[in-house]
Design a protein around this motif. Structure first.
Motif, PDB file in Angstrom:
ATOM      1  N   VAL A  54     -19.629 -27.231   6.875  1.00  0.00           N
ATOM      2  CA  VAL A  54     -19.985 -27.442   5.482  1.00  0.00           C
ATOM      3  C   VAL A  54     -20.013 -26.087   4.794  1.00  0.00           C
ATOM      4  O   VAL A  54     -20.713 -25.173   5.234  1.00  0.00           O
ATOM      5  CB  VAL A  54     -21.367 -28.129   5.374  1.00  0.00           C
ATOM      6  CG1 VAL A  54     -21.742 -28.346   3.930  1.00  0.00           C
ATOM      7  CG2 VAL A  54     -21.368 -29.432   6.137  1.00  0.00           C
ATOM      8  N   MET A  78     -28.449 -27.408   3.472  1.00  0.00           N
ATOM      9  CA  MET A  78     -28.734 -27.739   2.077  1.00  0.00           C
ATOM     10  C   MET A  78     -27.636 -27.103   1.229  1.00  0.00           C
ATOM     11  O   MET A  78     -27.502 -25.887   1.201  1.00  0.00           O
ATOM     12  CB  MET A  78     -30.101 -27.195   1.664  1.00  0.00           C
ATOM     13  CG  MET A  78     -31.259 -27.774   2.441  1.00  0.00           C
ATOM     14  SD  MET A  78     -32.830 -26.988   2.003  1.00  0.00           S
ATOM     15  CE  MET A  78     -33.012 -27.498   0.309  1.00  0.00           C
ATOM     16  N   THR A  79     -26.850 -27.922   0.538  1.00  0.00           N
ATOM     17  CA  THR A  79     -25.745 -27.403  -0.272  1.00  0.00           C
ATOM     18  C   THR A  79     -26.236 -27.079  -1.677  1.00  0.00           C
ATOM     19  O   THR A  79     -27.314 -27.504  -2.098  1.00  0.00           O
ATOM     20  CB  THR A  79     -24.598 -28.418  -0.351  1.00  0.00           C
ATOM     21  OG1 THR A  79     -25.057 -29.587  -1.035  1.00  0.00           O
ATOM     22  CG2 THR A  79     -24.087 -28.783   1.036  1.00  0.00           C
ATOM     23  N   GLU A  81     -25.133 -28.291  -4.328  1.00  0.00           N
ATOM     24  CA  GLU A  81     -25.144 -29.527  -5.116  1.00  0.00           C
ATOM     25  C   GLU A  81     -26.381 -30.372  -4.851  1.00  0.00           C
ATOM     26  O   GLU A  81     -26.551 -31.426  -5.455  1.00  0.00           O
ATOM     27  CB  GLU A  81     -23.888 -30.362  -4.827  1.00  0.00           C
ATOM     28  CG  GLU A  81     -22.598 -29.721  -5.288  1.00  0.00           C
ATOM     29  CD  GLU A  81     -22.088 -28.655  -4.332  1.00  0.00           C
ATOM     30  OE1 GLU A  81     -22.387 -28.725  -3.112  1.00  0.00           O
ATOM     31  OE2 GLU A  81     -21.423 -27.724  -4.808  1.00  0.00           O
ATOM     32  N   GLY A  82     -27.228 -29.970  -3.915  1.00  0.00           N
ATOM     33  CA  GLY A  82     -28.455 -30.696  -3.623  1.00  0.00           C
ATOM     34  C   GLY A  82     -28.349 -31.651  -2.451  1.00  0.00           C
ATOM     35  O   GLY A  82     -29.299 -32.369  -2.152  1.00  0.00           O
ATOM     36  N   GLU A  83     -27.219 -31.673  -1.766  1.00  0.00           N
ATOM     37  CA  GLU A  83     -27.064 -32.541  -0.598  1.00  0.00           C
ATOM     38  C   GLU A  83     -27.806 -31.954   0.597  1.00  0.00           C
ATOM     39  O   GLU A  83     -27.886 -30.736   0.751  1.00  0.00           O
ATOM     40  CB  GLU A  83     -25.586 -32.675  -0.205  1.00  0.00           C
ATOM     41  CG  GLU A  83     -24.811 -33.685  -0.973  1.00  0.00           C
ATOM     42  CD  GLU A  83     -23.423 -33.837  -0.381  1.00  0.00           C
ATOM     43  OE1 GLU A  83     -23.045 -34.970  -0.069  1.00  0.00           O
ATOM     44  OE2 GLU A  83     -22.734 -32.815  -0.215  1.00  0.00           O
ATOM     45  N   VAL A  84     -28.322 -32.838   1.447  1.00  0.00           N
ATOM     46  CA  VAL A  84     -28.938 -32.433   2.706  1.00  0.00           C
ATOM     47  C   VAL A  84     -28.115 -33.069   3.817  1.00  0.00           C
ATOM     48  O   VAL A  84     -27.888 -34.278   3.812  1.00  0.00           O
ATOM     49  CB  VAL A  84     -30.412 -32.886   2.784  1.00  0.00           C
ATOM     50  CG1 VAL A  84     -30.999 -32.536   4.135  1.00  0.00           C
ATOM     51  CG2 VAL A  84     -31.218 -32.249   1.672  1.00  0.00           C
ATOM     52  N   LEU A  85     -27.636 -32.239   4.756  1.00  0.00           N
ATOM     53  CA  LEU A  85     -26.803 -32.723   5.849  1.00  0.00           C
ATOM     54  C   LEU A  85     -27.446 -32.378   7.182  1.00  0.00           C
ATOM     55  O   LEU A  85     -27.896 -31.249   7.375  1.00  0.00           O
ATOM     56  CB  LEU A  85     -25.413 -32.078   5.786  1.00  0.00           C
ATOM     57  CG  LEU A  85     -24.551 -32.453   4.591  1.00  0.00           C
ATOM     58  CD1 LEU A  85     -24.605 -31.363   3.557  1.00  0.00           C
ATOM     59  CD2 LEU A  85     -23.147 -32.667   5.040  1.00  0.00           C
ATOM     60  N   THR A  89     -23.523 -34.878   8.782  1.00  0.00           N
ATOM     61  CA  THR A  89     -23.777 -36.177   8.174  1.00  0.00           C
ATOM     62  C   THR A  89     -24.758 -36.042   7.016  1.00  0.00           C
ATOM     63  O   THR A  89     -25.869 -35.528   7.194  1.00  0.00           O
ATOM     64  CB  THR A  89     -24.365 -37.146   9.220  1.00  0.00           C
ATOM     65  OG1 THR A  89     -23.503 -37.167  10.358  1.00  0.00           O
ATOM     66  CG2 THR A  89     -24.501 -38.536   8.656  1.00  0.00           C
ATOM     67  N   ALA A  90     -24.352 -36.516   5.835  1.00  0.00           N
ATOM     68  CA  ALA A  90     -25.238 -36.480   4.673  1.00  0.00           C
ATOM     69  C   ALA A  90     -26.385 -37.462   4.884  1.00  0.00           C
ATOM     70  O   ALA A  90     -26.216 -38.536   5.468  1.00  0.00           O
ATOM     71  CB  ALA A  90     -24.462 -36.837   3.413  1.00  0.00           C
ATOM     72  N   ASP A  92     -30.222 -38.962   2.998  1.00  0.00           N
ATOM     73  CA  ASP A  92     -31.065 -39.070   1.818  1.00  0.00           C
ATOM     74  C   ASP A  92     -32.374 -38.324   2.068  1.00  0.00           C
ATOM     75  O   ASP A  92     -32.940 -38.402   3.158  1.00  0.00           O
ATOM     76  CB  ASP A  92     -31.327 -40.554   1.519  1.00  0.00           C
ATOM     77  CG  ASP A  92     -32.119 -40.749   0.249  1.00  0.00           C
ATOM     78  OD1 ASP A  92     -31.914 -39.975  -0.712  1.00  0.00           O
ATOM     79  OD2 ASP A  92     -32.944 -41.684   0.216  1.00  0.00           O
ATOM     80  N   ARG A  93     -32.876 -37.626   1.056  1.00  0.00           N
ATOM     81  CA  ARG A  93     -34.116 -36.853   1.222  1.00  0.00           C
ATOM     82  C   ARG A  93     -35.303 -37.753   1.569  1.00  0.00           C
ATOM     83  O   ARG A  93     -36.213 -37.337   2.276  1.00  0.00           O
ATOM     84  CB  ARG A  93     -34.429 -36.062  -0.046  1.00  0.00           C
ATOM     85  CG  ARG A  93     -33.543 -34.871  -0.238  1.00  0.00           C
ATOM     86  CD  ARG A  93     -33.926 -34.133  -1.514  1.00  0.00           C
ATOM     87  NE  ARG A  93     -32.980 -33.076  -1.777  1.00  0.00           N
ATOM     88  CZ  ARG A  93     -33.283 -31.788  -1.739  1.00  0.00           C
ATOM     89  NH1 ARG A  93     -34.492 -31.417  -1.454  1.00  0.00           N
ATOM     90  NH2 ARG A  93     -32.372 -30.889  -1.995  1.00  0.00           N
TER      91      ARG A  93
END
Length: 157
Positions: A54, A78-79, A81-85, A89-90, A92-93
């Motif tokens: 990533v 943590m990207t 754009e606010g994604e957490v992987l 694998t992405a 949800d917070r």
């Protein structure tokens, strides 16, 4: 008068013609070693590329590398754009803590590597660290790029 004739070549075994070499009975390991060294170099170059792919702009520090465990390291990213992987694998917070508790139950190590983009506010990183801690991960390692300032008074940036 007795003349003696000298015997050539020993007893009555096989005679070799001039220019013929005996069959080699040993294995030449030089090509084998060459191939193995080439494979070793290929795997040494390719191994770092197999880790989490990533793209994240890591903050730069003067910290050294951490020792590696036998188990595959668990990475949370943590990207910007606010994604957490988790690994690749992405997630949800809201489901982060139950998911991480399930992962912690399966692992022998309670270490996690946190890769956060340098543009993310510290508050969000601290919230994720708190969630990881409540999920059972007590050893949270922050991943940074190693080319940053040392901030020492002896000549750092």
């Amino acid at each position: 008068m007795g003349a003696q004739m000298a015997k050539r070549g020993g007893g009555g075994g096989r005679r070799r013609r001039r220019g013929q070499a005996a069959a080699m009975s040993e294995i030449n390991v030089t090509p084998f070693v060459d191939v193995m060294l080439v494979l070793l170099i290929i795997f040494m170059v390719a191994a770092p590329l197999l880790s989490s792919g990533v793209p994240v702009q890591l903050p730069e520090t003067a910290a050294g590398a951490l020792p590696q465990d036998e188990e595959r390291p668990l990475t949370l990213t943590m990207t910007a754009e606010g994604e957490v992987l988790v690994q690749d694998t992405a997630i949800d917070r809201n489901s982060l803590i139950p998911r991480m508790r399930a992962i912690a139950a399966e692992r022998t190590s309670n270490a996690v590597f946190l890769r956060a983009d340098g543009t993310i506010p510290y508050e969000q990183v601290a919230q994720i660290m708190g969630a990881l801690n409540s999920a059972g991960f007590t050893q949270i390692n922050l991943v940074t790029s190693g080319d940053g300032p040392t901030l020492d008074s002896a000549g750092g940036e």
